[in-house]
Design an enzyme around this catalytic site. Structure first.
Site: not given
Length: 232
Positions: A80, A84, A111, A114
């Site tokens: 991430c 995030c 992810c 994000c």
């Protein structure tokens, strides 16, 4: 010159889930994962070895650090941006990378929330990663909301996507894993029904017995007696 085969998206039954996962995604959950997660060849930091500044950026979702580093979480296999909004990971499970390329090379996946590096995790692989997470954590309290938060997506999208790809909802899959494990324990151990329920994440004895009978047509005691050839 390499050839490429297009694999159509199909609904898979639970019985072929593990076969498909091993063929398409490998035993560690990723097509490109030729090393174990965390066996980094590009970053000197190990899991949990992050600076106070990096940890503060992660826990405060500080977007100022998005272009400086990304972080990966060992337990989910996902990486991430610091900004995030997903649940804060355990510090000992966090690994820092300079960029998305390093994280992907180390077996992690972007992810869905994000989209670090502008990348997006395919729905099929996301569903398999969630299935793998359930396989490893079924003894813990798991709900649709907890899974969505851990795997960086919305409960609504998780419910629809997992059902479309795996053929079961996340909750149905959790129940399937738990009852399958309980059936095994009833067959090969002398543990009490209550102990087995607790060991598979179903600590409420009444609910465990009700769910077991719903899924198998027998109570745990009846199943144990049948599987042992009628012996008590």
């Amino acid at each position: 010159m390499f050839s490429c085969t297009i694999i159509p998206v199909v609904k898979v039954s639970l019985s072929c889930y593990y076969v498909l996962k091993s063929i398409y995604f490998g035993s560690r959950g990723g097509i490109l994962n030729v090393r174990r997660r965390g066996d980094s060849v590009s970053s000197h930091q190990q899991f949990g070895q992050i600076t106070d500044e990096q940890w503060e950026a992660i826990t405060h979702n500080d977007a100022r650090f998005d272009e400086i580093f990304i972080y990966a979480v060992k337990s989910t296999g996902i990486f991430c941006r610091p900004s995030c909004k997903s649940r804060d990971p355990k510090k000992e499970n966090v690994h820092i990378f300079n960029n998305a390329t390093e994280a992907i090379a180390d077996g992690f996946r972007p992810c869905k929330r994000c989209k670090p590096g502008g990348l997006r995790l395919p729905d099929e692989e996301w569903a398999f990663l969630i299935g793998e997470y359930i396989d490893e954590h079924f003894r813990e309290p798991l709900t649709l909301e907890i899974l969505a938060d851990m795997c960086h997506g919305s409960p609504y999208h998780l419910q629809r996507t997992f059902k479309r790809i795996i053929g079961l909802t996340p909750v149905e899959y959790i129940q399937k894993v738990r009852i399958t494990k309980a059936m095994y324990e009833l067959t090969v151990t002398d543990k009490s029904v209550s102990e087995i329920g607790q060991s598979v994440g179903l600590s409420n004895l009444s609910y465990f017995i009700t769910l077991f009978k719903m899924k198998t047509g027998q109570t745990p005691k009846q199943y144990r007696k049948t599987s042992n050839g009628g012996a008590d």
